[in-house]
Design an enzyme around this catalytic site. Structure first.
Site, PDB file in Angstrom:
ATOM      1  N   GLU A   1      10.332  -8.818  -2.804  1.00  0.00           N
ATOM      2  CA  GLU A   1      10.926  -7.524  -2.442  1.00  0.00           C
ATOM      3  C   GLU A   1      10.376  -7.192  -1.065  1.00  0.00           C
ATOM      4  O   GLU A   1       9.192  -6.904  -0.922  1.00  0.00           O
ATOM      5  CB  GLU A   1      10.517  -6.437  -3.434  1.00  0.00           C
ATOM      6  CG  GLU A   1      10.939  -6.681  -4.862  1.00  0.00           C
ATOM      7  CD  GLU A   1      12.429  -6.512  -5.075  1.00  0.00           C
ATOM      8  OE1 GLU A   1      13.153  -6.171  -4.110  1.00  0.00           O
ATOM      9  OE2 GLU A   1      12.878  -6.732  -6.207  1.00  0.00           O
TER      10      GLU A   1
ATOM     11  N   TYR B   1       3.946 -21.553   0.355  1.00  0.00           N
ATOM     12  CA  TYR B   1       2.845 -21.884  -0.575  1.00  0.00           C
ATOM     13  C   TYR B   1       3.411 -22.491  -1.866  1.00  0.00           C
ATOM     14  O   TYR B   1       2.856 -23.427  -2.431  1.00  0.00           O
ATOM     15  CB  TYR B   1       2.024 -20.642  -0.954  1.00  0.00           C
ATOM     16  CG  TYR B   1       1.395 -19.878   0.187  1.00  0.00           C
ATOM     17  CD1 TYR B   1       0.946 -20.524   1.348  1.00  0.00           C
ATOM     18  CD2 TYR B   1       1.209 -18.497   0.096  1.00  0.00           C
ATOM     19  CE1 TYR B   1       0.364 -19.796   2.378  1.00  0.00           C
ATOM     20  CE2 TYR B   1       0.624 -17.777   1.124  1.00  0.00           C
ATOM     21  CZ  TYR B   1       0.204 -18.427   2.261  1.00  0.00           C
ATOM     22  OH  TYR B   1      -0.373 -17.700   3.264  1.00  0.00           O
TER      23      TYR B   1
ATOM     24  N   CYS C   1      10.261   0.939   2.162  1.00  0.00           N
ATOM     25  CA  CYS C   1      11.174  -0.183   2.437  1.00  0.00           C
ATOM     26  C   CYS C   1      12.633   0.245   2.379  1.00  0.00           C
ATOM     27  O   CYS C   1      13.477  -0.346   3.015  1.00  0.00           O
ATOM     28  CB  CYS C   1      10.915  -1.294   1.432  1.00  0.00           C
ATOM     29  SG  CYS C   1      10.993  -0.672  -0.237  1.00  0.00           S
TER      30      CYS C   1
ATOM     31  N   SER D   1       5.907  -7.363   3.310  1.00  0.00           N
ATOM     32  CA  SER D   1       6.674  -7.638   4.523  1.00  0.00           C
ATOM     33  C   SER D   1       7.435  -8.962   4.413  1.00  0.00           C
ATOM     34  O   SER D   1       7.047  -9.867   3.678  1.00  0.00           O
ATOM     35  CB  SER D   1       5.731  -7.679   5.720  1.00  0.00           C
ATOM     36  OG  SER D   1       4.800  -8.721   5.536  1.00  0.00           O
TER      37      SER D   1
ATOM     38  N   LYS E   1      -3.194  -8.752  -7.226  1.00  0.00           N
ATOM     39  CA  LYS E   1      -3.902  -8.488  -5.977  1.00  0.00           C
ATOM     40  C   LYS E   1      -3.279  -7.251  -5.332  1.00  0.00           C
ATOM     41  O   LYS E   1      -2.192  -7.304  -4.767  1.00  0.00           O
ATOM     42  CB  LYS E   1      -3.794  -9.687  -5.021  1.00  0.00           C
ATOM     43  CG  LYS E   1      -4.962  -9.757  -4.114  1.00  0.00           C
ATOM     44  CD  LYS E   1      -4.825  -9.565  -2.648  1.00  0.00           C
ATOM     45  CE  LYS E   1      -3.893  -8.876  -1.817  1.00  0.00           C
ATOM     46  NZ  LYS E   1      -4.490  -7.745  -1.066  1.00  0.00           N
TER      47      LYS E   1
ATOM     48  N   GLU F   1      12.215  -3.035  11.668  1.00  0.00           N
ATOM     49  CA  GLU F   1      11.672  -2.080  10.703  1.00  0.00           C
ATOM     50  C   GLU F   1      10.425  -1.465  11.304  1.00  0.00           C
ATOM     51  O   GLU F   1       9.481  -2.169  11.661  1.00  0.00           O
ATOM     52  CB  GLU F   1      11.298  -2.808   9.407  1.00  0.00           C
ATOM     53  CG  GLU F   1      10.760  -1.867   8.372  1.00  0.00           C
ATOM     54  CD  GLU F   1      10.389  -2.568   7.072  1.00  0.00           C
ATOM     55  OE1 GLU F   1       9.703  -3.596   7.124  1.00  0.00           O
ATOM     56  OE2 GLU F   1      10.790  -2.063   6.008  1.00  0.00           O
TER      57      GLU F   1
ATOM     58  N   TRP G   1       0.810  -1.218   0.000  1.00  0.00           N
ATOM     59  CA  TRP G   1       0.000   0.000   0.000  1.00  0.00           C
ATOM     60  C   TRP G   1       0.846   1.273   0.000  1.00  0.00           C
ATOM     61  O   TRP G   1       0.310   2.360  -0.095  1.00  0.00           O
ATOM     62  CB  TRP G   1      -0.933   0.024   1.227  1.00  0.00           C
ATOM     63  CG  TRP G   1      -0.276  -0.399   2.509  1.00  0.00           C
ATOM     64  CD1 TRP G   1      -0.389  -1.632   3.109  1.00  0.00           C
ATOM     65  CD2 TRP G   1       0.608   0.357   3.343  1.00  0.00           C
ATOM     66  NE1 TRP G   1       0.378  -1.676   4.260  1.00  0.00           N
ATOM     67  CE2 TRP G   1       0.999  -0.465   4.429  1.00  0.00           C
ATOM     68  CE3 TRP G   1       1.111   1.656   3.296  1.00  0.00           C
ATOM     69  CZ2 TRP G   1       1.861  -0.047   5.441  1.00  0.00           C
ATOM     70  CZ3 TRP G   1       1.977   2.081   4.294  1.00  0.00           C
ATOM     71  CH2 TRP G   1       2.346   1.248   5.351  1.00  0.00           C
TER      72      TRP G   1
HETATM   73  P1  NAP Z   1       2.214  -6.954   3.823  1.00  0.00           P
HETATM   74  O1  NAP Z   1       1.342  -7.012   4.995  1.00  0.00           O
HETATM   75  O2  NAP Z   1       3.199  -8.022   3.625  1.00  0.00           O
HETATM   76  O3  NAP Z   1       1.255  -6.833   2.579  1.00  0.00           O
HETATM   77  C1  NAP Z   1       1.701  -6.849   1.270  1.00  0.00           C
HETATM   78  C2  NAP Z   1       0.699  -7.547   0.404  1.00  0.00           C
HETATM   79  O4  NAP Z   1       0.615  -8.909   0.792  1.00  0.00           O
HETATM   80  C3  NAP Z   1      -0.707  -6.986   0.529  1.00  0.00           C
HETATM   81  O5  NAP Z   1      -1.323  -7.012  -0.737  1.00  0.00           O
HETATM   82  C4  NAP Z   1      -1.356  -7.974   1.469  1.00  0.00           C
HETATM   83  O6  NAP Z   1      -2.752  -8.032   1.358  1.00  0.00           O
HETATM   84  C5  NAP Z   1      -0.738  -9.259   1.009  1.00  0.00           C
HETATM   85  N1  NAP Z   1      -0.837 -10.373   1.957  1.00  0.00           N
HETATM   86  C6  NAP Z   1      -1.114 -10.339   3.278  1.00  0.00           C
HETATM   87  N2  NAP Z   1      -1.130 -11.593   3.787  1.00  0.00           N
HETATM   88  C7  NAP Z   1      -0.857 -12.431   2.769  1.00  0.00           C
HETATM   89  C8  NAP Z   1      -0.718 -13.852   2.644  1.00  0.00           C
HETATM   90  N3  NAP Z   1      -0.856 -14.656   3.689  1.00  0.00           N
HETATM   91  N4  NAP Z   1      -0.424 -14.360   1.439  1.00  0.00           N
HETATM   92  C9  NAP Z   1      -0.246 -13.567   0.381  1.00  0.00           C
HETATM   93  N5  NAP Z   1      -0.391 -12.231   0.425  1.00  0.00           N
HETATM   94  C10 NAP Z   1      -0.680 -11.658   1.607  1.00  0.00           C
HETATM   95  O7  NAP Z   1       3.060  -5.619   3.787  1.00  0.00           O
HETATM   96  P2  NAP Z   1       2.514  -4.155   3.792  1.00  0.00           P
HETATM   97  O8  NAP Z   1       2.133  -3.860   5.188  1.00  0.00           O
HETATM   98  O9  NAP Z   1       1.509  -3.938   2.769  1.00  0.00           O
HETATM   99  O10 NAP Z   1       3.808  -3.325   3.350  1.00  0.00           O
HETATM  100  C11 NAP Z   1       4.803  -3.049   4.204  1.00  0.00           C
HETATM  101  C12 NAP Z   1       6.009  -3.948   3.944  1.00  0.00           C
HETATM  102  O11 NAP Z   1       6.377  -3.992   2.559  1.00  0.00           O
HETATM  103  C13 NAP Z   1       7.232  -3.439   4.645  1.00  0.00           C
HETATM  104  O12 NAP Z   1       7.858  -4.483   5.319  1.00  0.00           O
HETATM  105  C14 NAP Z   1       8.123  -2.910   3.533  1.00  0.00           C
HETATM  106  O13 NAP Z   1       9.464  -2.885   3.817  1.00  0.00           O
HETATM  107  C15 NAP Z   1       7.778  -3.776   2.396  1.00  0.00           C
HETATM  108  N6  NAP Z   1       8.064  -3.099   1.134  1.00  0.00           N
HETATM  109  C16 NAP Z   1       9.108  -3.541   0.379  1.00  0.00           C
HETATM  110  C17 NAP Z   1       9.418  -2.926  -0.834  1.00  0.00           C
HETATM  111  C18 NAP Z   1      10.554  -3.418  -1.694  1.00  0.00           C
HETATM  112  O14 NAP Z   1      10.627  -3.054  -2.852  1.00  0.00           O
HETATM  113  N7  NAP Z   1      11.432  -4.236  -1.189  1.00  0.00           N
HETATM  114  C19 NAP Z   1       8.632  -1.858  -1.275  1.00  0.00           C
HETATM  115  C20 NAP Z   1       7.574  -1.436  -0.497  1.00  0.00           C
HETATM  116  C21 NAP Z   1       7.300  -2.081   0.715  1.00  0.00           C
HETATM  117  P3  NAP Z   1      -3.680  -7.117   2.325  1.00  0.00           P
HETATM  118  O15 NAP Z   1      -3.475  -5.726   1.877  1.00  0.00           O
HETATM  119  O16 NAP Z   1      -5.049  -7.572   2.067  1.00  0.00           O
HETATM  120  O17 NAP Z   1      -3.219  -7.376   3.735  1.00  0.00           O
END
Ligand code: NAP
Ligand code: MG
Length: 498
Positions: free
Chosen positions: A268, A256, A302, A246, A192, A401, A168
């Protein structure tokens, strides 16, 4: 491309906004099979923006089936690369026409400052799709030196059905980083978006269809990750899932895949990124970069430089310049183009960030800026820009983090200690290094274990450079550059005996 940031232009565009709220499958919007919806909330005021289709595994299965059928038909996967490029360039043209709208959707949905969306996220997203579109017909394949009795071709083919799970914090931009190379390579997609931020993804899919992307190539199924993630990632007919999010969800994805068809997983993930400032650094240059690194996108980034590792001899002077610089970062309504800091994504995340601030105080961090929730009357999730001095590497805020506007300043006494502290983390996404000494710049840039090291700046590079992490920040692939293109393809040998 310029988006007009006059307040009047913004207000007029907001008044015209219409939200796409249904799933986009096979070139059409349709409700989820169950008809269920969920509310998307504006983080700046807590109000409901729209009711979004809450898709379920049944919807994912339907989208995968259509994506597979489309892929096998060859309508996109076997289209001449130059023709794919033409469609994608039309997509770029229409995105440019609708750039203000997409910028507003991300600003309202994610609480991101419109200034950032209009000057960084959306121009970068469009440029990314443009860059990969141009690449589509400029990649040559190879033959092997196998001798005169054989023609041995080493070719790249699109993978097939690619799932994408998005975060997001940079909704349109992260989507672009993935769809740009994946579409240019000829794949069919099931996307998604993050539950909190589906509006720009749905609109971009519609615009792609207007541009002539064949129905079924790009499908978007909004809904909960906990429900849809397993359905997509365990699906036996999905060839790859590209993920930004995350580290903990990243681990689930690998499971999975292992438990289903061993689909490729590209991760990522998070970061606890160091900004290393050596004693000889130009502190006037460091300060604005350091503030940007720590607080851009409210620290919900991130690659955010959440650890400022600075030589003790220059620490106080830098901190003074740093804090002065933060005055150029007003906090408030994200739709006011003067503001650089908006709200955090949701109340529970704000609470997590506030808890980290309390823990830092208890563990002996010295609070020198911010530290509180602010602008409560707006109903938004605003937290002040926050700086802790005298942090030690073992404290919680130096390790985990936070994904919020909280900087840990860690004083060190030597270059060697600085690099050791920088590397003392399970993550390895990005880093910055500040020094005037060119030999140290080269040596230490190599010594820091991270996917991107920027010297005398805070930067993630540009479209021509790969982005992704070492260690628990990433796995298998990279976003951006021709490396990203490659990872959406399969390598094949065709051995032709003469
Ligand atoms: P997140 O909770 O991991 O969510 C990311 C995506 O995964 C969302 O679409 C989420 O859906 C989905 N998701 C949740 N549970 C899942 C499951 N069991 N299986 C598959 N997909 C699932 O992370 P976030 O809170 O959105 O973002 C923050 C994190 O992203 C931080 O740790 C940040 O460092 C990382 N990030 C990394 C980068 C990079 O390029 N390395 C860039 C941006 C962010 P829902 O929205 O429905 O929960
Ligand atoms: Mg929202």
């Amino acid at each position: 491309m310029n988006i007009n940031l006059e307040p009047k232009a913004i207000q007029a565009a907001v008044a015209k906004l219409k939200f796409r709220t249904k799933a986009f499958v096979d070139g059409k919007f349709a409700p989820s099979a169950s008809g269920k919806t969920y509310a998307s909330i504006n983080p700046a005021n807590g109000r409901v923006i729209a009711q979004i289709a809450a898709c379920e595994p049944e919807d994912v299965n339907r989208a995968v089936k259509i994506a597979r059928k489309t892929f096998e038909s060859g309508v996109w996967s076997r289209m001449k690369p130059a023709d794919r490029k033409t469609v994608l360039l039309k997509f770029v043209e229409l995105l440019e026409k609708n750039a203000m709208e997409i910028a507003l959707l991300d600003s309202i949905d994610a609480g991101k400052p419109i200034f950032d969306c209009a000057t960084i996220d959306i121009p970068d997203a469009i440029h990314c799709i443009h860059w990969h579109a141009e690449l589509a017909d400029k990649l040559y394949e190879r033959t092997s030196p196998s001798g005169p009795d054989v023609v041995s071709m080493i070719v790249r083919e699109p993978l097939g059905v690619v799932g994408m799970i998005l975060p997001w914090n940079f909704p349109a931009q992260m989507m672009a980083w993935k769809i740009g190379p994946a579409l240019a390579a000829g794949n069919s997609l099931v996307i998604k978006p993050a539950k909190q931020t589906s509006l720009s993804a749905l609109r971009m899919a519609e615009i792609a269809a207007e541009a002539g992307l064949p129905a079924g190539v790009m499908n978007v199924v909004p809904g909960s990750g906990a429900v849809l993630g397993p359905a997509l990632c365990r699906h036996m007919d999905v060839d790859m899932v590209a993920f930004t999010g995350s580290t903990s969800v990243g681990r689930d994805l690998l499971r999975y895949s292992a438990e289903s068809n061993l689909k490729r997983i590209i991760l990522e993930l998070g970061g606890k990124n160091p900004q290393v400032v050596l004693a000889d650094a130009d502190l006037d240059n460091v300060a604005p970069h350091a503030v940007n690194s720590a607080f851009w996108n409210m620290g919900e980034n991130c690659s955010s430089g959440s650890r400022l590792i600075v030589h003790r001899s220059v620490k106080d002077e830098l901190l003074e310049k740093f804090i002065r610089e933060t005055r150029k970062w007003p906090i408030g309504d994200p739709l006011n183009p003067k503001n650089r800091v908006g709200p955090l994504i949701e109340p529970s995340h704000m609470q997590t960030v506030l808890n980290y601030i309390e823990t830092a105080k208890q563990e002996g961090g010295k609070l020198v800026l911010g530290g509180k929730r602010t602008l409560q009357k707006t109903g938004g999730n605003f937290v002040e820009l926050t700086v802790f001095d005298e942090v030690t590497p073992s404290m919680t805020i130096a390790k985990q983090e936070i994904f919020g506007p909280v900087l840990a300043v860690i004083p060190v006494d030597s270059d060697e200690e600085a690099i050791a502290v920088a590397n003392d983390t399970n993550y390895g996404l990005a880093a910055s290094l500040h020094t005037r000494d060119i030999a140290k710049a080269h040596r230490f840039a190599r010594a820091i274990r991270a996917g991107v090291v920027s010297v005398n700046s805070f930067s993630e590079g540009d479209l021509t450079t790969p982005f992704g992490g070492f260690k628990e920040s990433g796995f298998f692939g990279r976003d951006k550059s021709s490396y990203a293109h490659e990872q959406y393809t399969e390598l094949k040998t065709v051995w032709l005996q003469l």
